[in-house]
Design a protein around this motif. Structure first.
Motif, short mmCIF file in Angstrom:
data_model
loop_
_atom_site.label_atom_id
_atom_site.label_comp_id
_atom_site.label_asym_id
_atom_site.label_seq_id
_atom_site.Cartn_x
_atom_site.Cartn_y
_atom_site.Cartn_z
N ILE A 38 -23.69 -15.40 -0.61
CA ILE A 38 -22.25 -15.22 -0.77
C ILE A 38 -21.98 -14.25 -1.92
O ILE A 38 -22.62 -14.34 -2.98
CB ILE A 38 -21.56 -16.57 -1.05
N THR A 39 -21.05 -13.34 -1.71
CA THR A 39 -20.66 -12.40 -2.77
C THR A 39 -19.23 -12.70 -3.22
O THR A 39 -18.51 -13.46 -2.57
CB THR A 39 -20.70 -10.94 -2.26
N LEU A 40 -18.84 -12.09 -4.32
CA LEU A 40 -17.46 -12.27 -4.80
C LEU A 40 -16.47 -11.76 -3.78
O LEU A 40 -15.39 -12.34 -3.61
CB LEU A 40 -17.25 -11.55 -6.14
N ALA A 41 -16.83 -10.72 -3.08
CA ALA A 41 -15.93 -10.19 -2.05
C ALA A 41 -15.71 -11.23 -0.94
O ALA A 41 -14.61 -11.34 -0.40
CB ALA A 41 -16.50 -8.91 -1.47
N ASP A 42 -16.77 -11.99 -0.63
CA ASP A 42 -16.64 -13.05 0.38
C ASP A 42 -15.65 -14.12 -0.06
O ASP A 42 -14.98 -14.74 0.76
CB ASP A 42 -17.99 -13.72 0.66
N LEU A 43 -15.58 -14.33 -1.36
CA LEU A 43 -14.69 -15.35 -1.90
C LEU A 43 -13.26 -14.85 -2.07
O LEU A 43 -12.37 -15.63 -2.39
CB LEU A 43 -15.20 -15.85 -3.26
N GLY A 44 -13.06 -13.56 -1.87
CA GLY A 44 -11.72 -13.00 -2.06
C GLY A 44 -11.40 -12.86 -3.54
O GLY A 44 -10.24 -12.88 -3.93
N GLY A 45 -12.42 -12.75 -4.35
CA GLY A 45 -12.23 -12.65 -5.80
C GLY A 45 -11.82 -11.26 -6.21
O GLY A 45 -11.70 -10.35 -5.41
N GLY A 46 -11.57 -11.13 -7.46
CA GLY A 46 -11.18 -9.85 -8.02
C GLY A 46 -9.70 -9.82 -8.33
O GLY A 46 -8.94 -10.68 -7.90
N ALA A 47 -9.34 -8.85 -9.08
CA ALA A 47 -7.94 -8.72 -9.49
C ALA A 47 -7.09 -8.24 -8.33
O ALA A 47 -7.53 -7.45 -7.49
CB ALA A 47 -7.84 -7.74 -10.65
N LYS A 48 -5.90 -8.74 -8.29
CA LYS A 48 -4.97 -8.30 -7.26
C LYS A 48 -4.41 -6.94 -7.64
O LYS A 48 -4.21 -6.66 -8.82
CB LYS A 48 -3.81 -9.29 -7.13
N ALA A 49 -4.19 -6.14 -6.65
CA ALA A 49 -3.63 -4.82 -6.90
C ALA A 49 -2.17 -4.96 -7.35
O ALA A 49 -1.41 -5.75 -6.78
CB ALA A 49 -3.70 -3.95 -5.65
N ALA A 50 -1.83 -4.24 -8.38
CA ALA A 50 -0.46 -4.29 -8.89
C ALA A 50 0.46 -3.56 -7.93
O ALA A 50 0.11 -2.52 -7.36
CB ALA A 50 -0.39 -3.66 -10.27
N LYS A 51 1.62 -4.11 -7.75
CA LYS A 51 2.60 -3.44 -6.90
C LYS A 51 3.15 -2.25 -7.66
O LYS A 51 3.53 -2.35 -8.81
CB LYS A 51 3.74 -4.38 -6.55
N SER A 52 3.16 -1.13 -6.98
CA SER A 52 3.70 0.06 -7.63
C SER A 52 5.20 0.13 -7.34
O SER A 52 5.64 -0.12 -6.22
CB SER A 52 3.00 1.31 -7.13
N ARG A 53 5.92 0.43 -8.37
CA ARG A 53 7.35 0.56 -8.20
C ARG A 53 7.69 2.00 -7.85
O ARG A 53 7.14 2.93 -8.43
CB ARG A 53 8.07 0.18 -9.49
N LYS A 54 8.59 2.14 -6.94
CA LYS A 54 9.02 3.47 -6.54
C LYS A 54 10.01 3.98 -7.58
O LYS A 54 10.97 3.28 -7.92
CB LYS A 54 9.68 3.40 -5.16
N VAL A 55 9.76 5.15 -8.08
CA VAL A 55 10.66 5.74 -9.06
C VAL A 55 11.89 6.27 -8.34
O VAL A 55 11.78 6.99 -7.35
CB VAL A 55 9.96 6.89 -9.82
N VAL A 56 13.03 5.87 -8.82
CA VAL A 56 14.28 6.28 -8.20
C VAL A 56 14.85 7.43 -9.02
O VAL A 56 14.94 7.35 -10.24
CB VAL A 56 15.29 5.11 -8.17
N SER A 57 15.22 8.49 -8.37
CA SER A 57 15.75 9.64 -9.08
C SER A 57 17.16 9.38 -9.58
O SER A 57 17.88 8.54 -9.06
CB SER A 57 15.74 10.88 -8.18
N ALA A 58 17.52 10.09 -10.61
CA ALA A 58 18.84 9.93 -11.22
C ALA A 58 19.92 10.47 -10.29
O ALA A 58 19.75 11.51 -9.66
CB ALA A 58 18.88 10.67 -12.55
N LYS A 59 21.03 9.75 -10.21
CA LYS A 59 22.16 10.20 -9.40
C LYS A 59 23.32 10.67 -10.26
O LYS A 59 24.14 11.45 -9.80
CB LYS A 59 22.64 9.07 -8.48
N TYR A 60 23.38 10.16 -11.49
CA TYR A 60 24.49 10.50 -12.38
C TYR A 60 23.93 10.85 -13.76
O TYR A 60 22.97 10.26 -14.23
CB TYR A 60 25.47 9.32 -12.50
N ARG A 61 24.57 11.85 -14.43
CA ARG A 61 24.13 12.29 -15.75
C ARG A 61 25.31 12.35 -16.70
O ARG A 61 26.38 12.84 -16.35
CB ARG A 61 23.46 13.66 -15.65
#
Length: 99
Positions: free
Chosen positions: A42-65
Motif C-alpha cells: 500500500i502507498t500513500l496514494a492508495d490511502l488518498g493521503g497528501g495535501a489537498k489542492a488549494a482552491k484558486s480564486r478567480k481574480v475579478v477585474s475592476a469595474k469602477y475607479r
C-alpha cells in the motif's frame, strides 16, 4: 487530605505519564501501519493521503475607479465609501466605470 501544591504536582506527573504513554502508543500504531503497508504494498496514494489542492480564486477585474486616488472596486461586495460619497452628491456610478 493533600494540599493544593501536592495535588498540582500529582496532576503534572500524571500529565507527563499520559503524554509518554500517548507517544509510545503512537509509535506502536505507526509501526503496525507501516508493516501492513509493506505487507500489502500500500502507498500513500492508495490511502488518498497528501495535501489537498488549494482552491484558486478567480481574480475579478475592476469595474469602477476613484478618479481622486485610483482606488478600484470590482462591483462585488459592499459599495466602497468613496463611491457612496460621490453618489450621495448626485453623481452616477457609470461615471466611474473603468473603460
Amino acid at each position: 487530605m493533600a494540599s493544593y501544591k501536592e495535588l498540582v504536582a500529582q496532576a503534572e506527573k500524571l500529565m507527563r505519564q499520559a503524554e509518554a504513554a500517548r507517544k509510545a502508543e503512537i509509535a506502536t500504531a505507526v509501526a503496525e501501519i507501516k508493516a501492513k503497508m509493506t505487507e500489502y504494498g500500500i502507498t500513500l496514494a492508495d490511502l488518498g493521503g497528501g495535501a489537498k489542492a488549494a482552491k484558486s480564486r478567480k481574480v475579478v477585474s475592476a469595474k469602477y475607479r476613484n478618479p481622486a486616488n485610483g482606488d478600484t472596486w470590482s462591483g462585488r461586495g459592499r459599495v466602497p465609501k468613496w463611491l457612496v460619497a460621490f453618489e450621495g452628491v448626485g453623481r452616477k456610478r457609470e461615471e466611474f466605470a473603468v473603460k
